[in-house]
Design a protein around this motif. Structure first.
Motif, PDB file in Angstrom:
ATOM      1  N   MET A 299      61.175 -14.897 -85.233  1.00 38.88           N
ATOM      2  CA  MET A 299      60.094 -15.139 -86.181  1.00 38.88           C
ATOM      3  C   MET A 299      60.635 -15.047 -87.604  1.00 38.88           C
ATOM      4  O   MET A 299      61.314 -14.092 -87.944  1.00 38.88           O
ATOM      5  N   ASN A 300      60.323 -16.019 -88.424  1.00 43.99           N
ATOM      6  CA  ASN A 300      60.955 -16.043 -89.737  1.00 43.99           C
ATOM      7  C   ASN A 300      60.287 -15.118 -90.766  1.00 43.99           C
ATOM      8  O   ASN A 300      60.869 -14.776 -91.770  1.00 43.99           O
ATOM      9  N   ASP A 301      59.045 -14.695 -90.482  1.00 41.67           N
ATOM     10  CA  ASP A 301      58.397 -13.799 -91.437  1.00 41.67           C
ATOM     11  C   ASP A 301      58.159 -12.421 -90.816  1.00 41.67           C
ATOM     12  O   ASP A 301      57.124 -11.798 -91.003  1.00 41.67           O
ATOM     13  N   ALA A 302      59.150 -11.971 -90.071  1.00 43.10           N
ATOM     14  CA  ALA A 302      59.039 -10.704 -89.346  1.00 43.10           C
ATOM     15  C   ALA A 302      58.792  -9.527 -90.278  1.00 43.10           C
ATOM     16  O   ALA A 302      58.175  -8.548 -89.889  1.00 43.10           O
ATOM     17  N   THR A 303      59.256  -9.635 -91.512  1.00 44.65           N
ATOM     18  CA  THR A 303      59.135  -8.521 -92.446  1.00 44.65           C
ATOM     19  C   THR A 303      57.678  -8.188 -92.755  1.00 44.65           C
ATOM     20  O   THR A 303      57.348  -7.068 -93.069  1.00 44.65           O
ATOM     21  N   GLU A 304      56.807  -9.203 -92.662  1.00 48.13           N
ATOM     22  CA  GLU A 304      55.404  -8.930 -92.963  1.00 48.13           C
ATOM     23  C   GLU A 304      54.577  -8.802 -91.680  1.00 48.13           C
ATOM     24  O   GLU A 304      53.372  -8.976 -91.693  1.00 48.13           O
ATOM     25  N   PHE A 305      55.242  -8.497 -90.595  1.00 46.47           N
ATOM     26  CA  PHE A 305      54.515  -8.349 -89.351  1.00 46.47           C
ATOM     27  C   PHE A 305      53.560  -7.162 -89.456  1.00 46.47           C
ATOM     28  O   PHE A 305      53.920  -6.105 -89.955  1.00 46.47           O
ATOM     29  N   PRO A 306      52.301  -7.338 -89.018  1.00 45.92           N
ATOM     30  CA  PRO A 306      51.279  -6.306 -89.238  1.00 45.92           C
ATOM     31  C   PRO A 306      51.583  -4.957 -88.606  1.00 45.92           C
ATOM     32  O   PRO A 306      52.018  -4.875 -87.468  1.00 45.92           O
ATOM     33  N   GLU A 307      51.305  -3.918 -89.360  1.00 39.63           N
ATOM     34  CA  GLU A 307      51.529  -2.559 -88.866  1.00 39.63           C
ATOM     35  C   GLU A 307      50.234  -1.828 -88.566  1.00 39.63           C
ATOM     36  O   GLU A 307      50.242  -0.743 -87.995  1.00 39.63           O
ATOM     37  N   THR A 308      49.122  -2.389 -89.011  1.00 32.65           N
ATOM     38  CA  THR A 308      47.826  -1.772 -88.721  1.00 32.65           C
ATOM     39  C   THR A 308      46.930  -2.801 -88.043  1.00 32.65           C
ATOM     40  O   THR A 308      47.185  -4.005 -88.133  1.00 32.65           O
ATOM     41  N   LEU A 309      45.881  -2.312 -87.409  1.00 35.28           N
ATOM     42  CA  LEU A 309      44.961  -3.234 -86.742  1.00 35.28           C
ATOM     43  C   LEU A 309      44.299  -4.178 -87.745  1.00 35.28           C
ATOM     44  O   LEU A 309      44.214  -5.382 -87.515  1.00 35.28           O
ATOM     45  N   THR A 310      43.866  -3.619 -88.872  1.00 39.71           N
ATOM     46  CA  THR A 310      43.258  -4.459 -89.912  1.00 39.71           C
ATOM     47  C   THR A 310      44.249  -5.534 -90.336  1.00 39.71           C
ATOM     48  O   THR A 310      43.890  -6.697 -90.504  1.00 39.71           O
ATOM     49  N   GLY A 311      45.497  -5.110 -90.499  1.00 39.22           N
ATOM     50  CA  GLY A 311      46.546  -6.055 -90.874  1.00 39.22           C
ATOM     51  C   GLY A 311      46.728  -7.132 -89.814  1.00 39.22           C
ATOM     52  O   GLY A 311      46.895  -8.306 -90.135  1.00 39.22           O
ATOM     53  N   ALA A 312      46.677  -6.720 -88.559  1.00 36.60           N
ATOM     54  CA  ALA A 312      46.869  -7.673 -87.457  1.00 36.60           C
ATOM     55  C   ALA A 312      45.733  -8.689 -87.413  1.00 36.60           C
ATOM     56  O   ALA A 312      45.960  -9.887 -87.222  1.00 36.60           O
ATOM     57  N   ILE A 313      44.513  -8.208 -87.622  1.00 32.59           N
ATOM     58  CA  ILE A 313      43.352  -9.115 -87.595  1.00 32.59           C
ATOM     59  C   ILE A 313      43.467 -10.138 -88.724  1.00 32.59           C
ATOM     60  O   ILE A 313      43.258 -11.332 -88.531  1.00 32.59           O
ATOM     61  N   GLN A 314      43.841  -9.639 -89.922  1.00 33.40           N
ATOM     62  CA  GLN A 314      43.997 -10.550 -91.067  1.00 33.40           C
ATOM     63  C   GLN A 314      45.149 -11.527 -90.836  1.00 33.40           C
ATOM     64  O   GLN A 314      45.049 -12.706 -91.102  1.00 33.40           O
ATOM     65  N   TYR A 315      46.246 -10.985 -90.320  1.00 31.38           N
ATOM     66  CA  TYR A 315      47.448 -11.790 -90.102  1.00 31.38           C
ATOM     67  C   TYR A 315      47.159 -12.962 -89.171  1.00 31.38           C
ATOM     68  O   TYR A 315      47.486 -14.103 -89.451  1.00 31.38           O
ATOM     69  N   PHE A 316      46.492 -12.665 -88.039  1.00 30.90           N
ATOM     70  CA  PHE A 316      46.266 -13.707 -87.037  1.00 30.90           C
ATOM     71  C   PHE A 316      45.013 -14.530 -87.304  1.00 30.90           C
ATOM     72  O   PHE A 316      44.739 -15.490 -86.588  1.00 30.90           O
ATOM     73  N   ALA A 317      44.243 -14.157 -88.332  1.00 33.80           N
ATOM     74  CA  ALA A 317      43.090 -14.976 -88.719  1.00 33.80           C
ATOM     75  C   ALA A 317      43.563 -16.288 -89.334  1.00 33.80           C
ATOM     76  O   ALA A 317      42.843 -17.278 -89.361  1.00 33.80           O
ATOM     77  N   ASP A 318      44.799 -16.282 -89.826  1.00 38.48           N
ATOM     78  CA  ASP A 318      45.397 -17.497 -90.374  1.00 38.48           C
ATOM     79  C   ASP A 318      45.920 -18.331 -89.204  1.00 38.48           C
ATOM     80  O   ASP A 318      46.864 -17.938 -88.522  1.00 38.48           O
ATOM     81  N   ALA A 319      45.261 -19.466 -88.963  1.00 41.83           N
ATOM     82  CA  ALA A 319      45.569 -20.262 -87.770  1.00 41.83           C
ATOM     83  C   ALA A 319      47.028 -20.717 -87.716  1.00 41.83           C
ATOM     84  O   ALA A 319      47.628 -20.754 -86.643  1.00 41.83           O
ATOM     85  N   ASP A 320      47.598 -21.031 -88.873  1.00 46.49           N
ATOM     86  CA  ASP A 320      48.992 -21.492 -88.863  1.00 46.49           C
ATOM     87  C   ASP A 320      49.949 -20.350 -88.545  1.00 46.49           C
ATOM     88  O   ASP A 320      50.936 -20.526 -87.842  1.00 46.49           O
ATOM     89  N   ARG A 321      49.626 -19.183 -89.066  1.00 56.41           N
ATOM     90  CA  ARG A 321      50.457 -18.022 -88.799  1.00 56.41           C
ATOM     91  C   ARG A 321      50.408 -17.641 -87.317  1.00 56.41           C
ATOM     92  O   ARG A 321      51.410 -17.342 -86.698  1.00 56.41           O
ATOM     93  N   ALA A 322      49.175 -17.663 -86.765  1.00 54.20           N
ATOM     94  CA  ALA A 322      49.009 -17.353 -85.344  1.00 54.20           C
ATOM     95  C   ALA A 322      49.779 -18.365 -84.497  1.00 54.20           C
ATOM     96  O   ALA A 322      50.443 -18.008 -83.529  1.00 54.20           O
ATOM     97  N   LEU A 323      49.700 -19.616 -84.921  1.00 49.45           N
ATOM     98  CA  LEU A 323      50.419 -20.672 -84.200  1.00 49.45           C
ATOM     99  C   LEU A 323      51.928 -20.440 -84.257  1.00 49.45           C
ATOM    100  O   LEU A 323      52.620 -20.499 -83.237  1.00 49.45           O
ATOM    101  N   ASN A 324      52.419 -20.159 -85.459  1.00 46.52           N
ATOM    102  CA  ASN A 324      53.863 -19.917 -85.608  1.00 46.52           C
ATOM    103  C   ASN A 324      54.324 -18.737 -84.768  1.00 46.52           C
ATOM    104  O   ASN A 324      55.405 -18.756 -84.180  1.00 46.52           O
TER     105      ASN A 324
END
Ligand SMILES: [Zn+2]
Length: 180
Positions: free
Chosen positions: A1-26
Motif C-alpha cells: 500500500m503506497n499510503d501506509a503511513t496514514e493507515f488508521p489507528e483509531t476506529l474513527t480514523g478507520a471509518i473516515q479513511y474508508f469512507a473515501d471510496a477511492d481510498r477503500a478501493l486502493n
C-alpha cells in the motif's frame, strides 16, 4: 500500500479513511493483488482496463467487467467497502473480541447486518483469505448459515491460489492489534 503511513489507528480514523471510496478501493486492490494489477476473475487475465468513473475493470481478453469485490467474501453483499473495511478493522483490533452490537452502533447498521459481516470476516481471518467461500455463493444478508464450515480440503486448496497479498494484509492487521 503506497499510503501506509496514514493507515488508521483509531476506529474513527478507520471509518473516515474508508469512507473515501477511492481510498477503500486502493486498499482492496493492494490486499487482493500483490502487484496492484487487477486480475480478471473469469479468465485470470491481467490485461484489464480500469473504468475510473465506475470503479470497475473491463477485461480486454474476455470482455467481462468486474469490481474489486468479485471473488471475495464481499461479492454477493450490497454493503459497501465503507462498512466492510471498518468492520474488518474493528475485529482485528479488538483485543477482547467484539460483538455485533458494538459494530452495529459504531457503523450505524442493523445488528443483523453487523452479525453477517462479523461472521464472514471471522471466517476469512480463520482461513487467512478473503476469497469467497464456494459454499456461500447463495448466501445474502438475510441468510446466515454455517455452510463454509463443511468446506472440503479440495476447496481449501483451490482458494489458496492467486491471492498472495490477502493473507499478508490480515497478518499485518493482526500483528498491529497484538503489538498495542
Ligand atoms: Zn477476462
Amino acid at each position: 500500500m503506497n499510503d501506509a503511513t496514514e493507515f488508521p489507528e483509531t476506529l474513527t480514523g478507520a471509518i473516515q479513511y474508508f469512507a473515501d471510496a477511492d481510498r477503500a478501493l486502493n486498499f482492496m486492490v493492494s490486499i487482493r493483488w500483490a502487484d496492484g494489477k487487477a486480475v480478471c476473475p473469469c479468465c485470470q487475465s491481467s490485461n484489464a482496463a480500469f473504468l475510473a468513473t465506475r470503479r470497475l475493470w473491463k477485461c480486454r481478453d474476455c470482455k467481462k467487467q468486474f469490481s474489486v469485490k468479485v471473488g471475495t467474501i464481499f461479492e454477493d453483499s450490497s454493503l459497501g467497502l465503507d462498512k466492510w473495511l471498518p468492520t474488518f478493522w474493528m475485529i482485528v483490533n479488538a483485543k477482547n473480541g467484539i460483538s455485533s452490537c458494538e459494530i452495529s452502533r459504531a457503523l450505524g447498521v442493523t445488528q443483523k447486518t453487523a452479525w453477517f459481516m462479523l461472521h464472514r470476516i471471522r471466517l476469512a481471518i480463520q482461513n487467512g483469505s478473503m476469497d469467497k467461500l464456494s459454499g456461500e455463493v447463495e448466501a445474502d444478508e438475510t441468510y446466515i448459515g454455517g455452510k463454509a464450515r463443511s468446506m472440503n480440503s479440495a476447496q481449501r486448496s483451490k482458494r489458496g491460489r492467486g491471492t498472495g497479498g490477502v493473507g499478508k494484509e490480515i497478518v499485518i492487521w493482526n500483528v498491529a492489534a497484538r503489538s498495542n
